[in-house]
Design an enzyme around this catalytic site. Structure first.
Site, PDB file in Angstrom:
ATOM      1  CG  HIS A 214     -42.463  -1.686   3.914  1.00  0.00           C
ATOM      2  ND1 HIS A 214     -41.292  -1.793   3.186  1.00  0.00           N
ATOM      3  CD2 HIS A 214     -42.496  -2.794   4.720  1.00  0.00           C
ATOM      4  CE1 HIS A 214     -40.659  -2.903   3.539  1.00  0.00           C
ATOM      5  NE2 HIS A 214     -41.366  -3.518   4.459  1.00  0.00           N
TER       6      HIS A 214
ATOM      7  CG  ASP B 100     -26.412   9.651  22.723  1.00  0.00           C
ATOM      8  OD1 ASP B 100     -27.321  10.443  23.059  1.00  0.00           O
ATOM      9  OD2 ASP B 100     -25.261   9.705  23.196  1.00  0.00           O
TER      10      ASP B 100
END
Length: 438
Positions: free
Chosen positions: A157, A370
């Site tokens: 982060h 995908d």
């Protein structure tokens, strides 16, 4: 349970497939990067039984495509330096772990309450800290004995927000799926020019002006999941408009308000409360920034509720809308305010306030990840495990929003019996997800 079923683990370092030019070796952190905590942001995607690829083929595809995408996102393969003020883009690489579990994927995915968020990560700690000697990016490929697999990613982060994480994993999937023809726009690395770094504050420090309620952070908690269908959200939006006159409230605005109201009232004895929500500044700044501007390009809005009479869905939606408009009018968020808002996000405001932290990854194409073997059967982001935190995600079917909420155990029963919650939400029964029973 599943952790004891781990039968093999292999680690390697994946470096960018082309070296980073010396002129790009120093990546300066922005102000928001500086004040961000040293933790990983996690995300995991589950895929059912693959008939067209062997485990080794899957691993090769992911490793090769990760190497290629790191050439564009080269700071992610670097090392934090100088008390975390810049990244040395030295092509150190990302950690890639191959794990094999001697159990079916359903043993993890269908766990009640905790669900799939934690186990497909190293040491089961998706939000773990980012040590100096660790990679900024950690990937784990988990194989299950049913033939299913999970791809989990943890990104520091310190150098990225949720928007950056979602863009990175989407770009990675595009390259894996269509190596030769993937057209990936180059990420823009201009965060430090938008939010110039500060030279007067500790880069990883917090400026606390209020007393921290440490007892709050150690409360026993329970995680619950709910689905809000598109039709129910439209009903809720119409209700808010008719009652308050707020035009075109968003799905998230009304849902933030409903969950906040139900959670705060579940505490039985009302306490002054504050709701804090991160806001992606890229489309708000003038001029707007590109979606692929990497870093922590965000601010926070908050709604304070001083009495129980103010705890209505319509009023909260109005306050959320007003806070968003104020951010837009400012055009640029000043350093002092950013630090103050971030401090409140990390810590409770003290014992006089009940603090609620909500995050959303809705409207990002995470359910379409995908990598070349079809869309995932589930994508999820673990919610940080302290009380009164909440994660909002688009439902896999495209029908509505799924919510994971962490509540103090003592308020769970009251929350579940909230009339508004019962009317608009459906509890999520993970074991009923036929698409992921493998």
């Amino acid at each position: 349970m599943a952790a004891s079923s781990c039968v093999s683990l292999a680690e390697k370092i994946i470096k960018p497939d082309s070296p980073t030019p010396s002129s790009l070796r120093r990546y300066n952190l922005s102000l928001m990067d500086q004040i961000m905590v040293l933790v990983y942001m996690p995300i995991v995607a589950f895929y059912p039984f693959l008939t067209s690829k062997t485990p080794q083929q899957v691993s090769n595809i992911l490793e090769n495509s990760l190497s290629k995408v790191l050439s564009s996102y080269y700071p992610f393969a670097g090392t934090l330096r100088d008390n975390n003020t810049f990244v040395d883009c030295n092509d150190r690489g990302a950690k890639f772990m191959n794990v094999r579990y001697d159990c079916p994927m359903s043993e993890i995915v269908n766990l009640p309450d905790t669900g799939p968020e934690y186990l497909p990560f190293a040491k089961g700690m998706p939000w773990g800290s980012t040590p100096d000697d660790e990679s900024l990016l950690v990937v784990q490929l988990s194989h299950f004995n049913c033939g299913g697999l999970a791809i989990s990613v943890r990104l520091s982060h310190k150098i990225a927000d949720g928007c950056t994480l979602c863009n990175f994993i989407s770009d990675w999937a595009s390259i894996a799926r269509d190596d030769e023809n993937a057209n990936i726009p180059s990420p823009e690395m201009i965060g430090s020019s938008i939010f110039p770094p500060s030279t007067e504050m500790p880069p990883t420090g917090f400026h606390m002006d209020t007393e921290v309620d440490y007892e709050f952070y150690n409360l026993p908690v329970s995680k619950k999941r709910y689905l809000f269908s598109s039709s129910k959200l439209e009903m809720l939006k119409s209700q808010v408009t008719s009652e308050t006159g707020v035009q075109n409230p968003s799905r998230l605005e009304v849902l933030f308000a409903l969950i906040y109201k139900c959670a705060a009232r579940a505490a039985r004895s009302f306490k002054r409360s504050s709701l804090s929500i991160p806001v992606n500044l890229r489309p708000i700044l003038d001029p707007p920034l590109a979606t692929r501007t990497i870093g922590n390009i965000l601010s926070f809005i908050k709604v304070e509720t001083m009495s129980e009479d103010e705890m209505t869905i319509g009023r909260i939606v109005g306050e959320i809308r007003k806070a968003k408009d104020e951010v837009r009018k400012e055009g640029h968020v000043k350093e002092e305010k950013l630090v103050s808002l971030w401090t409140e996000w990390i810590y409770s405001m003290g014992k006089e306030f009940e603090f609620y932290r909500y995050s959303s990854v809705c409207n990002y194409p995470l359910n379409n990840l995908d990598f070349g073997w079809g869309k995932p059967s589930r994508v999820t982001i673990p919610v940080y495990g302290t009380a009164n935190t909440c994660m909002f995600m688009d439902n896999l079917s495209g029908d509505g929003i799924e919510v994971i909420i962490v509540l103090p155990e003592k308020v769970v029963t009251q929350f579940e019996n909230s009339k508004d919650l019962i009317h608009f939400a459906s509890p999520v029964n993970l074991s009923a997800r036929e698409s992921i029973k493998r």
